[in-house]
Scaffold this active site. Structure first.
Site, PDB file in Angstrom:
ATOM      1  CG  ASN A 148      -1.677   1.257   1.417  1.00  0.00           C
ATOM      2  OD1 ASN A 148      -1.777   2.065   0.494  1.00  0.00           O
ATOM      3  ND2 ASN A 148      -2.244   1.460   2.603  1.00  0.00           N
ATOM      4  CD1 TRP A 149       3.860   1.242  -2.648  1.00  0.00           C
ATOM      5  CD2 TRP A 149       4.292   2.683  -4.302  1.00  0.00           C
ATOM      6  NE1 TRP A 149       4.954   0.780  -3.326  1.00  0.00           N
ATOM      7  CE2 TRP A 149       5.245   1.634  -4.361  1.00  0.00           C
ATOM      8  CE3 TRP A 149       4.369   3.690  -5.264  1.00  0.00           C
ATOM      9  CZ2 TRP A 149       6.257   1.585  -5.323  1.00  0.00           C
ATOM     10  CZ3 TRP A 149       5.366   3.639  -6.236  1.00  0.00           C
ATOM     11  CH2 TRP A 149       6.303   2.600  -6.258  1.00  0.00           C
ATOM     12  CE  LYS A 150       0.131   3.388   4.875  1.00  0.00           C
ATOM     13  NZ  LYS A 150      -0.014   3.570   6.308  1.00  0.00           N
ATOM     14  CG  HIS A 173      -5.851   1.847   5.043  1.00  0.00           C
ATOM     15  ND1 HIS A 173      -5.466   2.760   5.989  1.00  0.00           N
ATOM     16  CD2 HIS A 173      -4.807   0.999   4.897  1.00  0.00           C
ATOM     17  CE1 HIS A 173      -4.233   2.473   6.391  1.00  0.00           C
ATOM     18  NE2 HIS A 173      -3.811   1.410   5.740  1.00  0.00           N
ATOM     19  CD  GLU A 223      -3.046   5.457   6.775  1.00  0.00           C
ATOM     20  OE1 GLU A 223      -2.984   5.601   5.537  1.00  0.00           O
ATOM     21  OE2 GLU A 223      -2.132   4.925   7.438  1.00  0.00           O
ATOM     22  CD  GLU A 226      -3.628  -2.698   7.216  1.00  0.00           C
ATOM     23  OE1 GLU A 226      -2.510  -2.921   6.743  1.00  0.00           O
ATOM     24  OE2 GLU A 226      -4.238  -1.640   6.993  1.00  0.00           O
ATOM     25  N   GLY A 261       2.476   1.785  10.838  1.00  0.00           N
ATOM     26  CA  GLY A 261       3.502   2.815  10.756  1.00  0.00           C
ATOM     27  C   GLY A 261       4.179   3.146  12.076  1.00  0.00           C
ATOM     28  CB  SER A 289       4.967  -2.329  12.078  1.00  0.00           C
ATOM     29  OG  SER A 289       4.584  -0.994  12.374  1.00  0.00           O
ATOM     30  N   GLY A 335       2.724  -1.348   4.254  1.00  0.00           N
ATOM     31  CA  GLY A 335       2.788   0.067   3.916  1.00  0.00           C
ATOM     32  C   GLY A 335       4.214   0.502   3.624  1.00  0.00           C
ATOM     33  N   GLY A 336       4.863   1.082   4.624  1.00  0.00           N
ATOM     34  CA  GLY A 336       6.193   1.677   4.441  1.00  0.00           C
ATOM     35  C   GLY A 336       7.201   0.778   3.750  1.00  0.00           C
TER      36      GLY A 336
HETATM   37  C1  PEP Z   1      -0.864   0.018   6.036  1.00  0.00           C
HETATM   38  O1  PEP Z   1      -1.030   1.225   6.064  1.00  0.00           O
HETATM   39  O2  PEP Z   1      -1.694  -0.696   5.444  1.00  0.00           O
HETATM   40  C2  PEP Z   1       0.291  -0.538   6.713  1.00  0.00           C
HETATM   41  C3  PEP Z   1       0.258  -1.799   7.041  1.00  0.00           C
HETATM   42  O3  PEP Z   1       1.342   0.316   6.969  1.00  0.00           O
HETATM   43  P1  PEP Z   1       2.789  -0.058   7.608  1.00  0.00           P
HETATM   44  O4  PEP Z   1       3.229  -1.348   6.985  1.00  0.00           O
HETATM   45  O5  PEP Z   1       3.667   1.078   7.231  1.00  0.00           O
HETATM   46  O6  PEP Z   1       2.580  -0.188   9.075  1.00  0.00           O
END
Ligand code: PEP
Length: 253
Positions: A8-10, A91, A93, A162, A168, A207, A228-229
Site C-alpha cells: 500500500n503506497w498510500k 483502510h 486512514e 490491521e 507505521g 509494521s 505500507g512503508g
Molecule cells: C498500512 O497502512 O496498510 C500498513 C500496514 O502500513 P505499515 O506497513 O507502514 O505499518
C-alpha cells in the site's frame, strides 16, 4: 492457497518511482507461489500497469457508485479501465480521516467485486480498544458490518487485519494476539459465507518488514500481508515476498 503480499503506497509515488514498480514486478516473478500486488495512488495506476505488464496493480479506495456527481472520486469501472486488478477498501486512514463508515465500506466492497475488481477489506482496532480487552469482539463486529453479502463472483475478497496502533509505528501484536484475531475472523467468514469463507485470505498488516515477516507468516490463519512503508522499495519489499514463499514452492533461480 497462495499467500497474498500486497503493498500500500498510500500517498507516495511520482513518475520517478515507477522504476521501483518495475523492480518489484520483475523480482516477484521468482516467487510464483505468492500473489504479489501493489496498490498505488490512483493517478499512477495506468502508468504502473504500462510499466509492469502482467503484474497486479491496484487502487487504495473506490467509490461505491458506478458514475455520477461525486467530485474527486473514482469508480470501480474507471479503475478497471485504467488496468487495476484490485482495490483496498476500508483502510483505517480512510475510516478515520474520510469518516468512512462500515456501511460505506460494505458498499465499496460490493461495487468493486461486482465490477470484477479483487478487494482487500481492512479491519482493525484502536489501541484504546486493545487495552480494554475488547479487540476481538470489536473487530468481528466491524467485519460483520463491512462484509459484502456474497463472495461468490469472479473476483476475490481478502480481509486485512490491521490493528491501527501497529500501522507505521513499528509496534506489532504478539503472535498469540494475531492468531486469536485471525481465527475469530476465519470463524465469522465461515459462519457468514459457508465453505467459501475458508477460501477468503486473511492477511496481517501493521509494521510488517523483512525482519518480522517470516515469524508473522508462521502464525496459523495468516495468509499474507498488507505492507505500507516497507513496500515502497523493492529492496525492502521483496524479502517479505520471499518470506511468504517459504511455505510455497521454491523460488525460481
Ligand atoms: C498500512 O497502512 O496498510 C500498513 C500496514 O502500513 P505499515 O506497513 O507502514 O505499518
Amino acid at each position: 492457497m497462495n499467500k497474498l503480499v500486497a503493498g500500500n503506497w498510500k500517498m507516495h509515488g511520482l513518475s520517478a518511482d515507477l522504476s521501483e514498480v518495475r523492480a518489484i514486478a520483475e523480482q516477484s516473478r521468482r516467487y510464483p507461489a505468492v500473489d504479489v500486488a501493489l496498490c498505488v495512488p490512483a493517478i499512477l495506476i495506468e502508468r504502473a500497469v504500462r510499466t509492469a505488464p502482467g503484474f497486479a496493480i491496484g487502487a487504495q479506495d473506490v467509490h461505491q457508485a458506478p458514475s455520477g456527481a461525486h467530485t474527486g472520486s473514482v469508480s470501480a469501472q474507471m479503475l478497471r479501465d485504467a488496468g487495476a486488478r484490485l482495490t483496498i477498501v476500508g483502510h483505517s486512514e480512510r475510516r478515520e480521516f474520510q469518516r468512512e463508515s462500515d456501511a460505506d465500506v460494505k458498499a465499496k466492497a460490493a461495487a468493486a467485486l461486482g465490477a470484477g475488481l479483487d478487494v482487500i477489506l481492512c479491519v482493525g482496532e484502536s489501541l484504546k480498544v486493545r487495552e480494554s480487552g475488547r479487540a476481538v469482539e470489536t473487530v468481528v463486529a466491524q467485519l460483520d458490518a463491512s462484509l459484502p453479502v456474497t463472495v461468490e463472483g469472479e473476483a476475490w475478497l481478502a480481509i486485512a487485519y490491521e490493528p491501527i496502533w501497529a500501522i507505521g509505528t513499528g509496534k506489532v501484536p504478539t503472535n498469540a494476539e494475531i492468531g486469536e484475531m485471525h481465527a475469530a475472523i476465519r470463524a465469522r467468514l465461515v459462519e457468514r459465507f459457508g465453505p467459501p469463507g475458508q477460501a477468503v485470505r486473511i492477511v496481517y498488516g501493521g509494521s510488517v518488514k523483512a525482519s518480522n515477516a517470516a515469524e508473522i507468516f508462521g502464525v496459523a490463519d495468516v495468509d499474507g500481508a498488507l505492507v505500507g512503508g516497507a513496500s515502497l522499495k523493492a529492496a525492502d519489499f521483496i524479502p517479505i515476498v520471499a518470506a511468504a514463499a517459504v511455505e510455497g514452492d521454491a523460488p525460481i533461480a
